[in-house]
Design an enzyme around this catalytic site. Structure first.
Site, PDB file in Angstrom:
ATOM      1  N   LYS A 110       0.847  -1.188   0.000  1.00 22.21           N
ATOM      2  CA  LYS A 110       0.000   0.000   0.000  1.00 22.21           C
ATOM      3  C   LYS A 110       0.882   1.237   0.000  1.00 22.21           C
ATOM      4  O   LYS A 110       1.745   1.397   0.867  1.00 22.21           O
ATOM      5  CB  LYS A 110      -0.918   0.030   1.218  1.00 22.21           C
ATOM      6  CG  LYS A 110      -1.855   1.231   1.245  1.00 22.21           C
ATOM      7  CD  LYS A 110      -2.745   1.228   2.476  1.00 22.21           C
ATOM      8  CE  LYS A 110      -2.077   1.847   3.677  1.00 22.21           C
ATOM      9  NZ  LYS A 110      -2.034   3.325   3.624  1.00 22.21           N
ATOM     10  N   ASP A 114     -12.805  15.224  -3.671  1.00 17.16           N
ATOM     11  CA  ASP A 114     -12.847  16.544  -4.285  1.00 17.16           C
ATOM     12  C   ASP A 114     -14.055  16.569  -5.216  1.00 17.16           C
ATOM     13  O   ASP A 114     -14.862  15.636  -5.208  1.00 17.16           O
ATOM     14  CB  ASP A 114     -11.534  16.809  -5.044  1.00 17.16           C
ATOM     15  CG  ASP A 114     -11.140  18.280  -5.050  1.00 17.16           C
ATOM     16  OD1 ASP A 114     -12.009  19.120  -5.373  1.00 17.16           O
ATOM     17  OD2 ASP A 114      -9.970  18.599  -4.752  1.00 17.16           O
ATOM     18  N   ASP A 125      -3.319   4.369  -1.983  1.00 20.60           N
ATOM     19  CA  ASP A 125      -4.290   4.806  -0.977  1.00 20.60           C
ATOM     20  C   ASP A 125      -4.141   6.304  -0.727  1.00 20.60           C
ATOM     21  O   ASP A 125      -3.593   6.726   0.290  1.00 20.60           O
ATOM     22  CB  ASP A 125      -4.077   4.005   0.313  1.00 20.60           C
ATOM     23  CG  ASP A 125      -5.108   4.335   1.376  1.00 20.60           C
ATOM     24  OD1 ASP A 125      -6.237   4.722   1.024  1.00 20.60           O
ATOM     25  OD2 ASP A 125      -4.777   4.191   2.578  1.00 20.60           O
ATOM     26  N   ARG A 148       2.682  -0.751  10.746  1.00 18.55           N
ATOM     27  CA  ARG A 148       3.716  -0.772  11.783  1.00 18.55           C
ATOM     28  C   ARG A 148       3.974  -2.137  12.401  1.00 18.55           C
ATOM     29  O   ARG A 148       5.136  -2.446  12.715  1.00 18.55           O
ATOM     30  CB  ARG A 148       3.354   0.248  12.867  1.00 18.55           C
ATOM     31  CG  ARG A 148       3.580   1.683  12.411  1.00 18.55           C
ATOM     32  CD  ARG A 148       2.860   2.710  13.262  1.00 18.55           C
ATOM     33  NE  ARG A 148       1.422   2.743  12.964  1.00 18.55           N
ATOM     34  CZ  ARG A 148       0.596   3.672  13.422  1.00 18.55           C
ATOM     35  NH1 ARG A 148       1.045   4.634  14.217  1.00 18.55           N
ATOM     36  NH2 ARG A 148      -0.682   3.651  13.106  1.00 18.55           N
ATOM     37  N   THR A 204     -10.318   4.532  10.500  1.00 19.80           N
ATOM     38  CA  THR A 204     -10.146   3.743  11.720  1.00 19.80           C
ATOM     39  C   THR A 204      -9.709   4.596  12.914  1.00 19.80           C
ATOM     40  O   THR A 204      -9.777   4.141  14.052  1.00 19.80           O
ATOM     41  CB  THR A 204      -9.133   2.606  11.509  1.00 19.80           C
ATOM     42  OG1 THR A 204      -7.910   3.147  11.006  1.00 19.80           O
ATOM     43  CG2 THR A 204      -9.671   1.571  10.546  1.00 19.80           C
ATOM     44  N   LYS A 252      -6.957   8.359  -1.046  1.00 22.55           N
ATOM     45  CA  LYS A 252      -8.261   8.789  -0.532  1.00 22.55           C
ATOM     46  C   LYS A 252      -8.747  10.070  -1.200  1.00 22.55           C
ATOM     47  O   LYS A 252      -9.017  11.079  -0.555  1.00 22.55           O
ATOM     48  CB  LYS A 252      -8.205   8.965   0.992  1.00 22.55           C
ATOM     49  CG  LYS A 252      -7.831   7.701   1.750  1.00 22.55           C
ATOM     50  CD  LYS A 252      -7.834   7.940   3.256  1.00 22.55           C
ATOM     51  CE  LYS A 252      -7.487   6.681   4.022  1.00 22.55           C
ATOM     52  NZ  LYS A 252      -6.074   6.283   3.885  1.00 22.55           N
TER      53      LYS A 252
END
Length: 240
Positions: A34, A66, A61, A215, A124, A63
């Site tokens: 990603k 607009d 990714d 992570r 999230t 996002k």
């Protein structure tokens, strides 16, 4: 799909050399990578090209959120890069989502599948209190399936949602691809910016097609072992 193939590793780094190294050592042990805002802003399209050159599936990714014309142009540019997945915000509305889908299909290079457009439902990092503060009525549990249905009707290929709403998103969008971040291993979890989390196995049991892990893999002393442990968790505890 194998447990390994379900996992996208989030390359949240501005160092293209580190991204290159992580992709090389994790090859074969995960399903793809990603590329989010940090990596893309720091490295530009070169980081996508690097992953593609290594033969990896790329989940871009960014996002997009607009006006429809702007998002359509951005989605077309992403499709020309050959990415497999790209994200838009479901809160951008059905016209924006539909334009992204149409533009990415039209722009996909010959011989390369158009990217799957995923609509991000509720981040999230948000919880119910955060939704109220930004003016969204109801809870995350209410909002996610509602936005999943909106994305479905607009022609998206699937949605991104937290592990806690996978089952309701699946009911709202039965044929959609469900991509789930907020994955954390069993045991004590460090304090971070993720509010709604679960284990890899729990997410897959609930209906996730793909998971996104950052992570817990990239920050591990041994990223290869960490990725293998996540795949093993899915294999042992999710029957997949």
């Amino acid at each position: 799909m194998t447990p390994e193939a379900r996992t996208f590793v989030a390359l949240d780094t501005g160092d293209i050399g580190r991204a290159r190294t992580l992709a090389r050592i994790l090859a074969g042990g995960v399903g793809g990578f990603k590329i989010g805002l940090e990596a893309y802003v720091a490295c530009g399209p070169a980081v996508v090209e690097e992953m593609r050159a290594q033969g990896h599936a790329v989940f871009l990714d960014l996002k997009f959120h607009d006006i429809p014309n702007t998002v359509a142009a951005a989605a077309a540019a992403a499709a020309r890069l050959g990415v497999g997945f790209l994200t838009v915000h479901a809160l951008g509305g059905p016209a924006m989502i539909a334009r992204a889908v149409d533009a990415s299909r039209a722009a996909a290079p010959a011989g390369i599948d158009a990217p799957i457009v995923l609509a991000v439902t509720i981040l999230t990092s948000h919880d119910d209190d955060e939704l109220r503060r930004i003016g969204i009525d109801g809870t995350c549990a209410d909002a996610v399936p509602r936005l999943a249905a909106l994305a479905r009707d607009a022609g998206a290929g699937g949605v991104v949602c937290s592990p806690l709403e996978v089952a309701s998103a699946r009911r709202a969008f039965p044929k959609g691809v469900l991509v789930v971040p907020g994955i954390r291993p069993e045991g004590p979890r460090p304090s971070d910016d993720q509010a709604r989390v679960a284990t890899a196995a729990a997410a897959v049991r609930a209906g996730a097609d793909r998971i996104v892990v950052g992570r817990p893999i990239t920050g591990a002393a041994d990223p290869v072992a960490a990725a293998a442990a996540i795949a093993d968790d899915i294999r042992r505890n999710a029957g997949s």
